[in-house]
Design a protein around this motif. Structure first.
Motif, short mmCIF file in Angstrom:
data_model
loop_
_atom_site.label_atom_id
_atom_site.label_comp_id
_atom_site.label_asym_id
_atom_site.label_seq_id
_atom_site.Cartn_x
_atom_site.Cartn_y
_atom_site.Cartn_z
N ARG A 31 0.86 -1.19 0.00
CA ARG A 31 0.00 0.00 0.00
C ARG A 31 0.89 1.23 0.00
NH1 ARG A 31 -5.25 0.20 3.59
NH2 ARG A 31 -5.40 1.99 2.19
N HIS A 97 6.40 6.41 3.06
CA HIS A 97 5.19 5.96 3.76
C HIS A 97 4.48 4.90 2.93
CE1 HIS A 97 1.44 5.61 5.70
NE2 HIS A 97 0.78 6.46 4.94
N LEU A 99 3.06 0.53 3.18
CA LEU A 99 2.87 -0.68 3.97
C LEU A 99 3.15 -1.84 3.04
CD1 LEU A 99 -0.10 -1.60 6.31
CD2 LEU A 99 0.68 -3.20 4.57
N GLN B 84 -13.26 11.88 0.36
CA GLN B 84 -12.32 12.77 1.05
C GLN B 84 -12.68 14.24 0.77
OE1 GLN B 84 -10.16 9.93 -0.71
NE2 GLN B 84 -11.24 9.01 1.01
N LEU C 679 -2.70 -4.98 10.81
CA LEU C 679 -1.46 -4.20 10.80
C LEU C 679 -1.81 -2.74 10.54
CD1 LEU C 679 1.67 -4.11 10.76
CD2 LEU C 679 1.53 -4.60 8.30
N LYS C 681 0.08 0.90 10.07
CA LYS C 681 1.44 1.39 9.85
C LYS C 681 1.42 2.79 9.26
CE LYS C 681 5.81 0.35 7.53
NZ LYS C 681 5.94 1.61 6.81
N GLY C 682 2.40 3.58 9.66
CA GLY C 682 2.54 4.91 9.09
C GLY C 682 3.02 5.90 10.13
N PRO C 683 3.49 7.04 9.67
CA PRO C 683 4.00 8.03 10.62
C PRO C 683 2.94 8.48 11.62
CG PRO C 683 4.04 8.86 8.33
CD PRO C 683 3.72 7.42 8.27
N TRP C 755 -10.48 11.18 8.93
CA TRP C 755 -9.10 11.61 9.20
C TRP C 755 -8.21 11.27 8.02
CZ3 TRP C 755 -10.59 8.68 14.08
CH2 TRP C 755 -11.24 9.53 14.98
N TRP C 756 -8.63 11.68 6.82
CA TRP C 756 -7.85 11.33 5.64
C TRP C 756 -6.54 12.09 5.56
CZ3 TRP C 756 -12.81 13.62 4.92
CH2 TRP C 756 -12.81 14.95 4.49
N ALA C 759 -1.41 10.01 7.87
CA ALA C 759 -0.63 9.11 7.01
C ALA C 759 -0.56 7.75 7.69
CB ALA C 759 0.77 9.69 6.79
N VAL C 760 -1.56 6.91 7.37
CA VAL C 760 -1.66 5.58 7.98
C VAL C 760 -2.17 4.61 6.93
CG1 VAL C 760 -2.80 4.18 9.75
CG2 VAL C 760 -2.25 6.57 10.24
N PHE C 761 -1.58 3.45 6.86
CA PHE C 761 -2.14 2.35 6.06
C PHE C 761 -2.48 1.21 7.00
CE2 PHE C 761 0.49 4.16 2.47
CZ PHE C 761 -0.60 4.52 1.68
N THR C 762 -3.53 0.46 6.64
CA THR C 762 -3.85 -0.73 7.41
C THR C 762 -3.88 -1.93 6.47
OG1 THR C 762 -6.25 -0.77 7.06
CG2 THR C 762 -5.43 0.67 8.82
N ALA C 763 -3.69 -3.10 7.03
CA ALA C 763 -3.85 -4.34 6.26
C ALA C 763 -4.39 -5.39 7.21
CB ALA C 763 -2.52 -4.80 5.67
#
Lengths: 188, 107, 1007
Positions: A31, A97, A99, B84, C679, C681-683, C755-756, C759-763
């Motif tokens: 991602r 950034h 994943l 968004q 998971l 992940k991101g700053p 909260w777009w 900077a977060v990704f999930t899996a």
């Protein structure tokens, strides 16, 4: 060290079409910003393939890239290579950034082959599967009956169907039922 | 059964691929909001006969959320657009006005 | 008497006889027959008894609109009641039985109802059975149930041996109906280049072109149909499907069609029915028209049939409905029936035409053929017991005084035609009243509209109101071209219209009651709805009693209900209603047309989803081993998990006890693979989790685990689990077994829609890993024997985790505990999950390692007072209610649910709070969900309930029963004894205690 086993253990069925366990497949979820030049370069370096466009696939004999979402790519590699490819990607992408996760064991891959493969899928997927609308080079994420699935074509009459591992047996049995002899609608 | 186009993956698919998410463009009320504003955020929903803005998720597809501008009476879909955003984009407003000249955006 | 004619019969093959049985009697039929034509060919005109009055009934129609000839087909596993004989194709060995009579079709005791008809008026059911109330249960309901329904239900042990399926199809133009208009529409749309799907409910194509008097482009109707079919079959972009009924039209051009594949060929490979789920750019409804009966006394007698059906039986099946057929009509079309009968060598004693002065070529032709034509005449009544013997003729303008008796053995009636507007109307297409033809037809300006706001349906042919053959054909071609054009195709030869020669027809005259001034004796024998036994007098009574809305009148009288949904009766019924209300028919309007057009099987609605494929069950990588080793399965969300693993000769309860004691004494093994693993992940991952969890996750150190809670915006708990911080910017969030998808979707929803900017990704990695818990005092020893990682207390302390390999398999080992024991939860790749499981069993064999199931897990967590989402929570419970306030951060400015927790209602001291319970009698286990009551009864007589049991078990560890409950103000009730009335006169008393029953200081797990 024990060998990994696929969810379906090599199951196969010959009916109106052939339904078979496609076996172990290395899969990596990536991602990130798919337009980012560094990411595109890293993917090319690691897989030898260019990132495909929206709902497209790039497949060669061993590797592949499958567009999953605007910020998600599924990378296909030989199962044994998955961990090292994940490491290589993480190294190449550095602090970006993204994943990147090995999901090789999270799914089942079922191969569907034969002239009626489109019709078998069209019994469960609410998708226009006519040759004019869907062909090799494309991917579709949808549902198959009650289960989330994705599929793409690896040849003119061959599909690979991917679903979560826990429902792999269910999807396999569903495809077997949909491939019963004499059950092809003969539409496409 | 509706047919919607997911602006995230470009697929036009039937309703069974999507999951509805209720009214779009709600403003979240967090700590500091008074009781009335918080109540409205949780429970008060528009239910118009006519133009409506909704949230949908491409649940069996790319997994992404989007918004749809739709007529609840005729089921006409004026357009789908990104999730968004906190307001209705101009092109969607124009598309609705082209079909419903008397309609005014109420935000 | 009806019989097979020596010649004719377009659809049958006399050279291929086959045999069927009717009520056990063997009958000869021909290939191509319908069950109705086969029965008529054998002189069997009596085919069943009516629903309410048990009146003798025969076939009325020749197609899907048939209300009377409903038979039970097959037996045992394939028994199906209420099948229309007119649409059932015969096959060798077909078994058919008539319905709704006892002891036999010919002598039916229930026919006494007909004598009582005076006492069974409209709304009978609503007016009777009211008192005495007790009679309902013991008398009325059993009697009504026994008399309800026509055919028998299949035996309770019967199992449908056939298969069914769905099939998704996308097409440009869907043409529903394969008559003249449909064929022309498909050709025009196909020629323009559109993808066309043409479906026809019957086995044959061509509709009325096969039967009615016409030539098309110089060809006979059947020849034209055959030519058109081969032309269409040669077009690559056109597909034809017969035996496929357009069942329903839905939003945005969605259509369900039911294909019957093996009804006529049982035992053939493939599914019996296939449900086509079609999405079409444009839909052309070319569904034809249905002839209306006339309302006269005795119009339901076997031998009375629709005029068009009579000529269908002659032309298509070579069957004569009778030797002497009287025709009664209000239009020219029925004259074709008289001519067809005479042409087949049969006798037509008279045509009774209700019109005063009909004129035109068909009337001339009838007179030239020597047929007596009586104008201004009507049927006063029909003589006969179980079959027509004669008709009494009267003036249509009069009250029914018989002028003449005409002996006959069949009566062909025509009250005009009604377009089949069902499919046009299903999704909102509007109708307009056509006064000339006394019918509702689609209003082309108000079609059903689609996603783009444009009309997506076009009506063609007779279904559009174009009743004459030439008009119907032209309409088909025109609408086919229009549909293709609307989708961007260019029509070819738009001006080309087939030349149709057919006898011209003069105007019809509406006749809603025959004779016009029929008295009550006649009206109460004039049937509107044959299937539901609704008469003219019933609808008039309903109007008098105030049922003025057509929808109310329908339900009060049952007009237009049941399997035929009033295909024959609707227009006649609402004309009578309009007359009774003194208003024009369009003002009365129609009832709502709802899918399916004709009934479809439940099997085909289910499709593939039956038996083991009814619903997906998620299975872990260990599932097969568990199944082979005594698993007693229970559903946990979409998963199946073993409740316990039973050994030979052991009860389930004994197995649970053994598993608990062994885990607490030695070591147990649990398949925890179902737990969600997400998971993140991101700053901004830590910031995001601070918003999603009630407690602080940003302060968690990499390598450490923390138990976390998630609430909804309402402040109510909805999931919990352990979060492991993998690195500065990566977290692995464990969820409940049922929560993995829900929590992942929840996180993505907040990231995508609120909260777009984060900077977060999930899996969702739930299924990438098998997760196996090794639990108990000897757990560490098992892992040490596997080797590869230091799992000592010092290196891997409680609430820590480490990655490495165990027994040669890559593993992430979490020191977390849901049992209070020393416990390791180990995630390994799912493909090696079973191998790891077996390795643990082998390594721990001499340590007494045993697998345990979910019930042991539940009891052990309850002994420790740990909550379970779904047991202690029900969507109205806050963390504070569960004494989990410690896991709700007071420092964070915001998190989901924080604002709600400030609401007055969520901080009330008398909210229900979690407590432990110990029954005063330690062997007594409280029932799950038991309510605690206190004090005097409430004003409404109910007990004052103060809370309920959420988890309850017998604890083998403690040797006594334990429970958790949510009790009002529970925190302040320690030591109180509460009362739980559980059964008549039985009350269980239990003391409120701390919910942590075992090892309050956590010494067992901290080793």
């Amino acid at each position: 060290m024990s060998e990994a086993v696929s969810a379906l253990g090599g199951a196969a069925y010959d009916g109106a079409v052939r339904v078979e366990d496609a076996g172990l497949r290395g899969m990596i979820t990536l991602r990130g910003d798919l337009c980012d030049a560094a990411l595109r370069a890293a993917v090319r370096d690691v897989t030898g393939l260019d990132i495909p466009g929206q709902r497209e696939t790039r497949l060669d004999a061993e590797r592949g890239l499958v567009w999953m979402a605007p910020d998600e790519m599924l990378i296909l590699v030989p199962h044994a290579e998955a961990e090292e490819r994940v490491s290589a990607l993480r190294t190449a992408l550095g602090d970006a950034h993204v994943l990147c996760a090995n999901v090789s064991d999270a799914r089942a891959v079922i191969r569907l082959s034969g002239a009626g493969a489109r019709e078998v899928l069209a019994k469960g997927a609410p998708v226009d599967l006519s040759p004019a609308a869907f062909g090799p080079g494309m991917v579709r994420r949808t549902r198959l009956g009650q289960v989330a699935a994705a599929f793409w074509m690896t040849g003119p009459e061959t599909f690979e169907v991917v679903c979560f591992r826990s429902v792999g047996g269910f999807v396999f049995d569903w495809l077997v039922a949909a491939s019963a002899p004499g059950s092809l609608p003969g539409h496409f | 059964m509706l047919s919607l186009t997911c602006p995230n993956c470009g697929v036009t698919a039937e309703e069974t691929e999507f999951a509805p998410g209720g009214e779009a463009h709600l403003k979240r009320m967090g700590p500091g909001a008074d009781d009335a504003a918080f109540r409205d955020y949780l429970f008060q929903r528009k239910n118009p006969r006519g133009v409506h803005f909704e949230r949908w998720r491409h649940a069996f597809g790319c997994g992404k959320w989007f918004h749809a501008a739709r007529c609840t009476q005729t089921l006409e879909v004026f357009g789908t657009y990104t999730a968004q955003t906190s307001s209705v984009p101009d092109d969607i407003v124009a598309a609705i006005k082209a079909r419903r000249p008397d309609w005014e955006l109420d935000q | 008497m009806s019989a097979r004619l020596p010649g004719g019969g377009l659809l049958i093959d006399r050279a291929k006889p086959l045999y069927i049985t009717f009520n056990g009697r063997k009958l000869r039929a021909a290939e191509g027959d319908t069950l109705a034509s086969a029965l008529l060919a054998n002189g069997q005109t009596l085919m069943g008894r009516s629903f309410k009055y048990h009146r003798p009934r025969g076939v009325v129609a020749s197609g899907a609109e048939e209300p009377n000839a409903l038979l039970t087909i097959g037996s045992g596993d394939t028994l199906e009641p209420n099948q229309r004989a007119t649409t059932t194709e015969v096959f060798d060995g077909l078994e058919a039985r008539s319905q709704n009579h006892w002891p036999s079709l010919e002598y039916d005791v229930g026919a006494v109802n007909a004598k009582l008809s005076r006492f069974l008026p409209a709304g009978f059911y609503y007016k009777t059975f009211l008192y005495p109330r007790a009679a309902w249960k013991h008398v009325f309901e059993p009697v009504i149930r026994k008399s309800a329904g026509l055919g028998p239900a299949p035996d309770r042990d019967a199992r449908d041996p056939d298969t069914y399926e769905h099939f998704y199809v996308y097409t440009d133009v869907l043409v529903i109906g394969g008559g003249m208009a449909g064929l022309a529409a498909a050709e025009a749309a196909g020629a323009a280049g559109a993808r066309v799907l043409l479906i026809e409910q019957a086995a044959h194509w061509g509709g009325r072109a096969l039967v009615d008097d016409m030539t098309i482009d110089g060809q006979s109707g059947p020849d034209w149909v055959a030519g058109k079919l081969s032309a269409l079959r040669a077009m690559e972009n056109v597909e034809l499907r017969n035996r496929t009924m357009g069942a329903g039209v839905y939003d945005h051009g969605y259509v369900l069609a039911n294909e019957r594949l093996t009804d006529h060929a049982p035992g053939a490979d493939g599914p019996r029915h296939r449900l086509w789920r079609i999405r079409a750019g444009r839909i052309i409804t070319a569904t034809g028209a249905i002839e209306r009966p006339l309302s006269f006394a005795g119009n339901d007698m076997p031998g009375v049939m629709l005029a068009s059906a009579v000529r269908d039986y002659v032309a298509l099946y070579g069957v004569s409905p009778g030797d002497r057929t009287v025709v009664v009509t209000n239009n020219d079309d029925a004259y074709q029936t008289a001519l067809a009968l005479v042409g087949a060598g049969l006798n037509v004693p008279a045509i009774l035409d209700a019109r005063a002065a009909p004129a035109g070529p068909l009337i001339d032709a009838a007179r030239s053929a020597g047929i007596r034509v009586e104008t201004g005449k009507a049927v006063a009544s029909v003589n006969g017991k179980t079959h027509v013997q004669a008709v009494e003729v009267c003036d249509q303008a009069g009250e029914g005084t018989a002028l003449e008796t005409i002996p006959c053995d069949a009566l062909a009636m025509s009250g005009g035609w009604s377009p089949v507007v069902h499919l046009w109307s299903h999704c909102g297409g509007k109708l307009a009243w056509d006064a000339d033809n006394a019918m509702f037809a689609p209003d082309p300006d108000l079609p059903p509209t689609g996603a783009d706001g444009q009309g997506f349906a076009l009506a063609a042919g007779a279904a559009a109101g174009a009743l004459m053959a030439g008009d119907a054909l032209a309409s088909g071609a025109e609408q086919g071209a229009a549909a293709a054009m609307a989708l961007g195709h260019e029509p070819r030869d738009p001006g080309k219209v087939a030349a149709v020669e057919a006898p011209a027809q003069g105007p019809m005259a509406p006749v809603w009651l025959m004779p016009q001034g029929a008295d009550i004796a006649h009206r109460s024998k004039a049937f509107l709805d044959f299937q539901n036994d609704v008469k003219v007098s019933d609808v008039q009574l309903a109007a008098r009693e105030g049922f003025e809305s057509v929808e109310h009148a329908k339900r009060y009288t049952t007009l237009g209900m049941a399997t035929d949904q009033g295909k024959l009766s609707n227009i006649n019924g609402l004309a009578i209603l309009s007359d009774a209300l003194g208003q024009p028919i369009p003002q009365t309007g129609t009832t709502t047309f709802r899918p399916p057009y004709t009934p479809i099987s439940l099997g085909v609605i289910g499709g593939e989803a039956r038996g083991p494929l009814f619903k997906p069950t998620r299975k872990t990588p260990i599932d097969g081993w568990l199944d082979a080793n005594g698993a007693v399965w229970e559903p946990v969300a979409d998963w199946r998990r073993p409740y316990a693993l039973r050994r030979a000769g052991e009860s389930t309860a004994d197995a649970v006890t053994r598993e608990i004691l062994n885990t607490r004494r030695n070591v147990g093994l649990l398949d925890a693979s179902t737990l969600g693993k997400i998971l993140v992940k991101g700053p901004d991952a830590a910031r995001f989790l601070d918003l999603v969890y009630t407690n602080m996750m940003s302060s968690l150190k990499p390598g450490r685990c923390r138990y976390g809670l998630m609430c909804t915006e309402n402040g109510f708990l909805f999931d919990d689990g352990v979060v492991a911080r993998l690195s500065e910017d990566s977290f692995l969030c464990h969820t409940t077994s049922g929560g993995s998808d829900r929590v992942h979707v929840w996180m993505e929803e907040w990231l995508q829609t609120e909260w777009w900017d984060l900077a977060v990704f999930t899996a969702n990695l739930t299924e990438q890993y098998a997760q196996i818990a090794v639990v108990g005092p000897k757990a560490r020893e098992v892992l040490e024997r596997l080797g590869g990682m230091d799992v000592s207390r010092e290196v891997l302390p409680f609430m820590g985790f480490a990655e490495g390999t165990l027994g040669g398999i890559a593993a992430r080992v979490h020191r977390i505990s849901f049992s209070g024991e020393l416990s390791f939860e180990i995630a390994v790749p799912a493909g090696q999950g079973l191998a790891f499981w077996l390795a643990c069993l082998e390594a721990g064999a001499d340590l007494g390692i045993q697998p345990y199931g979910t019930e042991a897990l539940h009891v052990m967590r309850a002994e420790k007072g740990f909550i379970m989402i779904g047991d202690e929570t029900d969507g109205t419970v806050t963390p504070h209610d569960l004494n989990l306030g410690w896991a709700v951060s007071k420092k964070k400015a915001d998190f989901i649910g924080k604002r709600a927790m400030e609401r007055a209602d969520l901080v009330r001291p008398d909210r229900k709070q979690l407590v432990g319970l110990e029954t005063l009698e330690p062997r007594t286990v409280l029932p799950d969900g038991a309510h605690a009551v206190e004090g005097a009864r409430l004003a409404n007589g109910m007990a004052n309930m103060i809370g309920h049991v959420t988890s309850t078990h017998f604890s083998p560890t403690l040797g006594r029963s334990i429970a958790m409950a949510l009790i009002k103000g529970g925190a302040g009730r320690m030591g109180e004894v509460l009362e739980f009335p559980v059964d008549k006169g039985v009350t269980i008393r239990a003391r409120v205690v701390d919910p942590v029953f075992l090892d309050k200081d956590g010494e067992r797990q901290n080793v």
